[in-house]
Design a protein around this motif. Structure first.
Motif, PDB file in Angstrom:
ATOM      1  N   ILE A   4      27.296  46.438  50.182  1.00  0.00           N
ATOM      2  CA  ILE A   4      26.565  46.558  51.433  1.00  0.00           C
ATOM      3  C   ILE A   4      27.474  46.117  52.575  1.00  0.00           C
ATOM      4  CG2 ILE A   4      24.547  45.856  52.772  1.00  0.00           C
ATOM      5  CD1 ILE A   4      23.100  45.351  50.112  1.00  0.00           C
ATOM      6  N   TYR A   5      27.667  47.027  53.515  1.00  0.00           N
ATOM      7  CA  TYR A   5      28.437  46.745  54.729  1.00  0.00           C
ATOM      8  C   TYR A   5      27.421  46.332  55.787  1.00  0.00           C
ATOM      9  CZ  TYR A   5      31.968  49.425  52.240  1.00  0.00           C
ATOM     10  OH  TYR A   5      32.860  49.884  51.292  1.00  0.00           O
ATOM     11  N   HIS A   6      27.614  45.155  56.352  1.00  0.00           N
ATOM     12  CA  HIS A   6      26.630  44.631  57.293  1.00  0.00           C
ATOM     13  C   HIS A   6      27.326  43.821  58.375  1.00  0.00           C
ATOM     14  CE1 HIS A   6      26.725  40.332  56.051  1.00  0.00           C
ATOM     15  NE2 HIS A   6      27.354  40.887  55.034  1.00  0.00           N
ATOM     16  N   LEU A   7      26.542  43.312  59.297  1.00  0.00           N
ATOM     17  CA  LEU A   7      27.039  42.444  60.355  1.00  0.00           C
ATOM     18  C   LEU A   7      26.281  41.131  60.230  1.00  0.00           C
ATOM     19  CD1 LEU A   7      28.991  42.410  62.723  1.00  0.00           C
ATOM     20  CD2 LEU A   7      27.192  43.345  64.156  1.00  0.00           C
ATOM     21  N   CYS A  13      20.127  43.079  60.133  1.00  0.00           N
ATOM     22  CA  CYS A  13      20.874  43.132  58.860  1.00  0.00           C
ATOM     23  C   CYS A  13      20.483  41.952  57.967  1.00  0.00           C
ATOM     24  CB  CYS A  13      22.378  43.111  59.106  1.00  0.00           C
ATOM     25  SG  CYS A  13      23.047  44.664  59.723  1.00  0.00           S
ATOM     26  N   GLN A  14      20.382  40.766  58.547  1.00  0.00           N
ATOM     27  CA  GLN A  14      20.006  39.575  57.772  1.00  0.00           C
ATOM     28  C   GLN A  14      18.627  39.753  57.143  1.00  0.00           C
ATOM     29  OE1 GLN A  14      20.344  36.513  60.772  1.00  0.00           O
ATOM     30  NE2 GLN A  14      22.497  36.143  60.327  1.00  0.00           N
ATOM     31  N   ASP A  31      31.039  41.698  55.555  1.00  0.00           N
ATOM     32  CA  ASP A  31      30.743  41.544  56.984  1.00  0.00           C
ATOM     33  C   ASP A  31      31.802  42.339  57.739  1.00  0.00           C
ATOM     34  OD1 ASP A  31      30.256  40.802  59.580  1.00  0.00           O
ATOM     35  OD2 ASP A  31      30.424  38.652  59.244  1.00  0.00           O
ATOM     36  N   ILE A  32      31.389  43.406  58.399  1.00  0.00           N
ATOM     37  CA  ILE A  32      32.349  44.324  59.027  1.00  0.00           C
ATOM     38  C   ILE A  32      33.030  43.736  60.262  1.00  0.00           C
ATOM     39  CG2 ILE A  32      31.269  46.383  58.081  1.00  0.00           C
ATOM     40  CD1 ILE A  32      29.946  46.838  60.817  1.00  0.00           C
ATOM     41  N   LYS A  33      32.512  42.618  60.751  1.00  0.00           N
ATOM     42  CA  LYS A  33      33.157  41.975  61.903  1.00  0.00           C
ATOM     43  C   LYS A  33      34.353  41.135  61.452  1.00  0.00           C
ATOM     44  CE  LYS A  33      32.236  39.213  66.011  1.00  0.00           C
ATOM     45  NZ  LYS A  33      31.200  38.545  66.807  1.00  0.00           N
ATOM     46  N   THR A  34      34.207  40.430  60.338  1.00  0.00           N
ATOM     47  CA  THR A  34      35.293  39.578  59.852  1.00  0.00           C
ATOM     48  C   THR A  34      36.229  40.300  58.894  1.00  0.00           C
ATOM     49  OG1 THR A  34      33.884  38.722  58.072  1.00  0.00           O
ATOM     50  CG2 THR A  34      33.954  37.454  60.119  1.00  0.00           C
ATOM     51  N   GLU A  84      38.021  51.973  64.988  1.00  0.00           N
ATOM     52  CA  GLU A  84      38.493  51.131  66.090  1.00  0.00           C
ATOM     53  C   GLU A  84      37.486  50.057  66.480  1.00  0.00           C
ATOM     54  OE1 GLU A  84      39.387  53.774  69.325  1.00  0.00           O
ATOM     55  OE2 GLU A  84      41.263  54.449  68.412  1.00  0.00           O
ATOM     56  N   GLU A  85      36.205  50.339  66.365  1.00  0.00           N
ATOM     57  CA  GLU A  85      35.166  49.433  66.848  1.00  0.00           C
ATOM     58  C   GLU A  85      34.030  49.351  65.830  1.00  0.00           C
ATOM     59  OE1 GLU A  85      33.227  46.764  68.629  1.00  0.00           O
ATOM     60  OE2 GLU A  85      35.067  47.400  69.626  1.00  0.00           O
ATOM     61  N   TYR A  86      33.897  48.193  65.180  1.00  0.00           N
ATOM     62  CA  TYR A  86      32.905  48.031  64.114  1.00  0.00           C
ATOM     63  C   TYR A  86      31.472  48.281  64.580  1.00  0.00           C
ATOM     64  CZ  TYR A  86      31.886  43.431  66.092  1.00  0.00           C
ATOM     65  OH  TYR A  86      31.523  42.408  66.926  1.00  0.00           O
ATOM     66  N   THR A  87      31.179  48.085  65.865  1.00  0.00           N
ATOM     67  CA  THR A  87      29.801  48.258  66.344  1.00  0.00           C
ATOM     68  C   THR A  87      29.345  49.714  66.294  1.00  0.00           C
ATOM     69  OG1 THR A  87      30.507  48.424  68.655  1.00  0.00           O
ATOM     70  CG2 THR A  87      29.874  46.247  67.855  1.00  0.00           C
ATOM     71  N   PHE A  88      30.269  50.657  66.134  1.00  0.00           N
ATOM     72  CA  PHE A  88      29.889  52.066  66.057  1.00  0.00           C
ATOM     73  C   PHE A  88      29.382  52.466  64.666  1.00  0.00           C
ATOM     74  CE2 PHE A  88      32.738  52.817  69.862  1.00  0.00           C
ATOM     75  CZ  PHE A  88      31.675  53.073  70.725  1.00  0.00           C
TER      76      PHE A  88
END
Length: 116
Positions: A4-7, A13-14, A31-34, A84-88
């Protein structure tokens, strides 16, 4: 494989991870941010989802601020933007035994719960 790819900082997501009991069902969490999504991981998601557009979130704040809503984006553009940008990346994205579940709609979450 259960991944699971999440933030981690996203309350939606939590909540979904808790609802589907991902930890007890031994799903691997990323965690796609870290830990950024690799091109190979994104290509695997695309193969299962059918397109990069299906993985792309138009709700991301940068979508409008970058003026992307006024452009005709191609699959190549979607891929580049997500890398380039995880938020997308539409979140969460779960892969369970060659099935993919993208987003946080009630139907997607219920289907994920059954698959796990």
């Amino acid at each position: 494989m259960k991944k699971i790819y999440h933030l981690a900082s996203c309350s939606t997501c939590q909540r979904i991870l808790k609802d589907v009991d991902a930890v007890n069902k031994q799903a691997e969490l990323q965690d796609i941010k870290t830990e950024a999504i690799s091109p190979a991981q994104l290509d695997e998601m695309k193969k299962l989802a059918g397109s990069y557009e299906a993985l792309f979130s138009r709700k991301a704040l940068k979508y409008r601020s970058m003026g992307l809503h006024e452009q005709a984006l191609t699959e190549k553009d979607y891929r580049k933007l997500i890398l380039e940008e995880y938020t997308f990346l539409k979140r969460p994205v779960a892969i369970v035994n060659k099935q993919i579940f993208v987003g946080n709609t009630k139907a997607v979450v219920e289907a994920l719960q059954k698959a796990l």
